[in-house]
Design a protein around this motif. Sequence first.
Motif, PDB file in Angstrom:
ATOM      1  N   ALA A 336      83.597  13.406 119.893  1.00  0.00           N
ATOM      2  CA  ALA A 336      82.290  13.854 120.391  1.00  0.00           C
ATOM      3  C   ALA A 336      81.846  15.144 119.717  1.00  0.00           C
ATOM      4  O   ALA A 336      80.658  15.493 119.768  1.00  0.00           O
ATOM      5  N   ARG A 337      82.765  15.841 119.082  1.00  0.00           N
ATOM      6  CA  ARG A 337      82.428  17.089 118.408  1.00  0.00           C
ATOM      7  C   ARG A 337      82.042  16.879 116.949  1.00  0.00           C
ATOM      8  O   ARG A 337      81.856  17.837 116.193  1.00  0.00           O
ATOM      9  N   ALA A 338      81.910  15.631 116.529  1.00  0.00           N
ATOM     10  CA  ALA A 338      81.451  15.352 115.169  1.00  0.00           C
ATOM     11  C   ALA A 338      80.058  15.938 114.963  1.00  0.00           C
ATOM     12  O   ALA A 338      79.258  16.007 115.901  1.00  0.00           O
ATOM     13  N   PRO A 339      79.741  16.366 113.743  1.00  0.00           N
ATOM     14  CA  PRO A 339      78.422  16.970 113.508  1.00  0.00           C
ATOM     15  C   PRO A 339      77.295  15.971 113.707  1.00  0.00           C
ATOM     16  O   PRO A 339      77.481  14.761 113.580  1.00  0.00           O
ATOM     17  N   ALA A 340      76.147  16.485 114.046  1.00  0.00           N
ATOM     18  CA  ALA A 340      74.974  15.633 114.223  1.00  0.00           C
ATOM     19  C   ALA A 340      74.721  14.842 112.943  1.00  0.00           C
ATOM     20  O   ALA A 340      74.807  15.373 111.829  1.00  0.00           O
ATOM     21  N   GLY A 341      74.428  13.563 113.106  1.00  0.00           N
ATOM     22  CA  GLY A 341      74.180  12.709 111.956  1.00  0.00           C
ATOM     23  C   GLY A 341      75.403  11.996 111.436  1.00  0.00           C
ATOM     24  O   GLY A 341      75.283  11.090 110.602  1.00  0.00           O
ATOM     25  N   ALA A 342      76.591  12.381 111.899  1.00  0.00           N
ATOM     26  CA  ALA A 342      77.808  11.698 111.466  1.00  0.00           C
ATOM     27  C   ALA A 342      77.874  10.311 112.078  1.00  0.00           C
ATOM     28  O   ALA A 342      77.399  10.080 113.196  1.00  0.00           O
ATOM     29  N   GLN A 343      78.454   9.371 111.351  1.00  0.00           N
ATOM     30  CA  GLN A 343      78.736   8.055 111.916  1.00  0.00           C
ATOM     31  C   GLN A 343      80.125   8.097 112.522  1.00  0.00           C
ATOM     32  O   GLN A 343      81.094   8.471 111.862  1.00  0.00           O
ATOM     33  N   VAL A 344      80.224   7.705 113.793  1.00  0.00           N
ATOM     34  CA  VAL A 344      81.498   7.727 114.504  1.00  0.00           C
ATOM     35  C   VAL A 344      81.854   6.305 114.917  1.00  0.00           C
ATOM     36  O   VAL A 344      81.044   5.609 115.541  1.00  0.00           O
ATOM     37  N   ILE A 345      83.068   5.870 114.554  1.00  0.00           N
ATOM     38  CA  ILE A 345      83.556   4.542 114.918  1.00  0.00           C
ATOM     39  C   ILE A 345      84.875   4.707 115.656  1.00  0.00           C
ATOM     40  O   ILE A 345      85.818   5.311 115.127  1.00  0.00           O
ATOM     41  N   LEU A 346      84.951   4.180 116.882  1.00  0.00           N
ATOM     42  CA  LEU A 346      86.167   4.209 117.680  1.00  0.00           C
ATOM     43  C   LEU A 346      86.750   2.808 117.742  1.00  0.00           C
ATOM     44  O   LEU A 346      86.037   1.841 117.999  1.00  0.00           O
ATOM     45  N   PHE A 347      88.053   2.688 117.494  1.00  0.00           N
ATOM     46  CA  PHE A 347      88.719   1.394 117.454  1.00  0.00           C
ATOM     47  C   PHE A 347      89.522   1.155 118.731  1.00  0.00           C
ATOM     48  O   PHE A 347      90.320   2.017 119.133  1.00  0.00           O
ATOM     49  N   ASP A 348      89.324  -0.014 119.324  1.00  0.00           N
ATOM     50  CA  ASP A 348      90.130  -0.406 120.476  1.00  0.00           C
ATOM     51  C   ASP A 348      91.564  -0.673 120.052  1.00  0.00           C
ATOM     52  O   ASP A 348      91.834  -1.055 118.908  1.00  0.00           O
ATOM     53  N   ALA A 349      92.491  -0.505 121.006  1.00  0.00           N
ATOM     54  CA  ALA A 349      93.909  -0.855 120.798  1.00  0.00           C
ATOM     55  C   ALA A 349      94.442  -0.269 119.491  1.00  0.00           C
ATOM     56  O   ALA A 349      95.131  -0.929 118.724  1.00  0.00           O
ATOM     57  N   THR A 350      94.098   0.987 119.238  1.00  0.00           N
ATOM     58  CA  THR A 350      94.476   1.658 117.991  1.00  0.00           C
ATOM     59  C   THR A 350      94.903   3.080 118.305  1.00  0.00           C
ATOM     60  O   THR A 350      94.265   3.763 119.102  1.00  0.00           O
ATOM     61  N   GLY A 351      95.980   3.514 117.654  1.00  0.00           N
ATOM     62  CA  GLY A 351      96.476   4.857 117.857  1.00  0.00           C
ATOM     63  C   GLY A 351      96.045   5.808 116.766  1.00  0.00           C
ATOM     64  O   GLY A 351      94.911   5.753 116.275  1.00  0.00           O
ATOM     65  N   HIS A 352      96.975   6.679 116.353  1.00  0.00           N
ATOM     66  CA  HIS A 352      96.659   7.756 115.421  1.00  0.00           C
ATOM     67  C   HIS A 352      96.540   7.279 113.982  1.00  0.00           C
ATOM     68  O   HIS A 352      96.008   7.996 113.129  1.00  0.00           O
ATOM     69  N   MET A 353      97.030   6.068 113.684  1.00  0.00           N
ATOM     70  CA  MET A 353      97.100   5.587 112.295  1.00  0.00           C
ATOM     71  C   MET A 353      96.130   4.427 112.077  1.00  0.00           C
ATOM     72  O   MET A 353      96.516   3.333 111.671  1.00  0.00           O
ATOM     73  N   ALA A 354      94.860   4.656 112.317  1.00  0.00           N
ATOM     74  CA  ALA A 354      93.873   3.573 112.213  1.00  0.00           C
ATOM     75  C   ALA A 354      93.867   2.938 110.834  1.00  0.00           C
ATOM     76  O   ALA A 354      93.630   1.733 110.693  1.00  0.00           O
ATOM     77  N   MET A 355      94.123   3.708 109.784  1.00  0.00           N
ATOM     78  CA  MET A 355      94.089   3.153 108.426  1.00  0.00           C
ATOM     79  C   MET A 355      95.194   2.137 108.200  1.00  0.00           C
ATOM     80  O   MET A 355      95.103   1.294 107.293  1.00  0.00           O
ATOM     81  N   LEU A 356      96.251   2.166 109.021  1.00  0.00           N
ATOM     82  CA  LEU A 356      97.296   1.152 108.971  1.00  0.00           C
ATOM     83  C   LEU A 356      97.081   0.071 110.022  1.00  0.00           C
ATOM     84  O   LEU A 356      97.265  -1.110 109.762  1.00  0.00           O
ATOM     85  N   GLU A 357      96.685   0.485 111.225  1.00  0.00           N
ATOM     86  CA  GLU A 357      96.560  -0.458 112.335  1.00  0.00           C
ATOM     87  C   GLU A 357      95.293  -1.314 112.248  1.00  0.00           C
ATOM     88  O   GLU A 357      95.272  -2.447 112.718  1.00  0.00           O
ATOM     89  N   LYS A 358      94.239  -0.764 111.674  1.00  0.00           N
ATOM     90  CA  LYS A 358      92.966  -1.487 111.546  1.00  0.00           C
ATOM     91  C   LYS A 358      92.489  -1.389 110.097  1.00  0.00           C
ATOM     92  O   LYS A 358      91.352  -0.993 109.824  1.00  0.00           O
ATOM     93  N   ALA A 359      93.373  -1.775 109.190  1.00  0.00           N
ATOM     94  CA  ALA A 359      93.113  -1.540 107.770  1.00  0.00           C
ATOM     95  C   ALA A 359      91.820  -2.185 107.289  1.00  0.00           C
ATOM     96  O   ALA A 359      91.011  -1.545 106.612  1.00  0.00           O
ATOM     97  N   SER A 360      91.590  -3.457 107.620  1.00  0.00           N
ATOM     98  CA  SER A 360      90.398  -4.131 107.085  1.00  0.00           C
ATOM     99  C   SER A 360      89.123  -3.506 107.635  1.00  0.00           C
ATOM    100  O   SER A 360      88.138  -3.339 106.897  1.00  0.00           O
ATOM    101  N   GLU A 361      89.131  -3.130 108.920  1.00  0.00           N
ATOM    102  CA  GLU A 361      87.948  -2.492 109.513  1.00  0.00           C
ATOM    103  C   GLU A 361      87.713  -1.111 108.906  1.00  0.00           C
ATOM    104  O   GLU A 361      86.571  -0.725 108.633  1.00  0.00           O
ATOM    105  N   VAL A 362      88.792  -0.363 108.706  1.00  0.00           N
ATOM    106  CA  VAL A 362      88.666   0.954 108.081  1.00  0.00           C
ATOM    107  C   VAL A 362      88.150   0.821 106.651  1.00  0.00           C
ATOM    108  O   VAL A 362      87.244   1.549 106.234  1.00  0.00           O
TER     109      VAL A 362
END
Length: 373
Positions: A336-362
């Motif tokens: 929520a503290r991302a700067p105004a205008g930033a695109q923010v994507i939150l992944f369900d069922a995902t921890g700290h390593m989204a680039m490994l856990e949700k690789a194709s989406e990332v």
Amino acid sequence: MSTYITPIVMPKWGLEMREGTVQDWLVAEGERIEVGQPLLDVDTDKISNAVEATDAGLLRRIVAQSGDTLPVKALLGVLADSEVSDAEIEAYIAAYEVPAAGDDEEDSGPAFDYVDVGGIRVRYARRGPEQGTPVLFIHGFGGDLNNWLFNLDAIAAKHPVIALDLPAHGQSQAALPGASVDALADFVRGFLEAAHVNGPVHVVGHSMGGAIAMQMAVSAPAQVASLALVSPAGFDSEINSGYTDGFVQAQSRRELKPVLEQLFADPELVSRQMIDDLLKFKRMDGIEPLLAELAGTLFKDGRQSAILADRLAGVDKPVLVLWGKDDRVIPSAQAARAPAGAQVILFDATGHMAMLEKASEVNAALLRHLAGG
């Protein structure tokens, strides 16, 4: 007729992968396959992941069975139209040969390069086309460039890619240019100069690497084309000190395993090989005191010491923020503290390593971000 037959092969995830072990098929023979559809789960010595379809078609034959350990590019299955006969498919499978290492252009160069930055030897990897704005990947605390093993090739298909082991991480030298985010950001800028990366770069940072990326944008905005931040440090003060302290202090598999499990929504992703690799890294001469120094500076008294979100608001750069909703290291509420205008994507069922856990989406989000979409 073999031109109508499309092989499904063992992918190459990361620069060091040589083989994978088939787990479970997620589709059945006779099923119509779409591009991007998960086909089967494969274990590597780093982590497990789903093999996704790169081509559409009818799955005519499953070749690799659960438990089979096969080299990269080995035949896993066959797509073919219904008019292709079973005999033709059998002949194709019988004639299929795994390409030898070095047959492809991607295997023609060294996997890694090394460069001296202020007296510290740094390992890095470069992939992708020579033209275009490079994409720089910066890993987090205790990680290395292999944290991006599912991402580098996907992005390198369209953009020049460069990823490094930060000092006192991976196979870079056990030394630090300083333990502050500012010192590390200056070091990364020095690395780019030493590696002859001229002009601005798109910076992708994970966790501590996210804070480094933000500091680069704040201190040298002309050198940063855009920011993509995966569960970044630097947005707010809260952090799970049980993870950071536990990582530094763990001396055995029994101690390290529950610490690493905090990185993932699915603790089964923590493999024995992952634990062994990190223990080997931590036992290298000089590494543990340096990790303790970093943690003591960056996460002093169990809080993040470098808060950059407010300063980032004054930097006019495209920003993408990716976060796992189940992050147990840095709470996703900080997005929520991302700067105004930033695109923010939150992944369900995902921890700290989204680039490994949700690789194709990332990867898809990164490619859209890099294309300006």
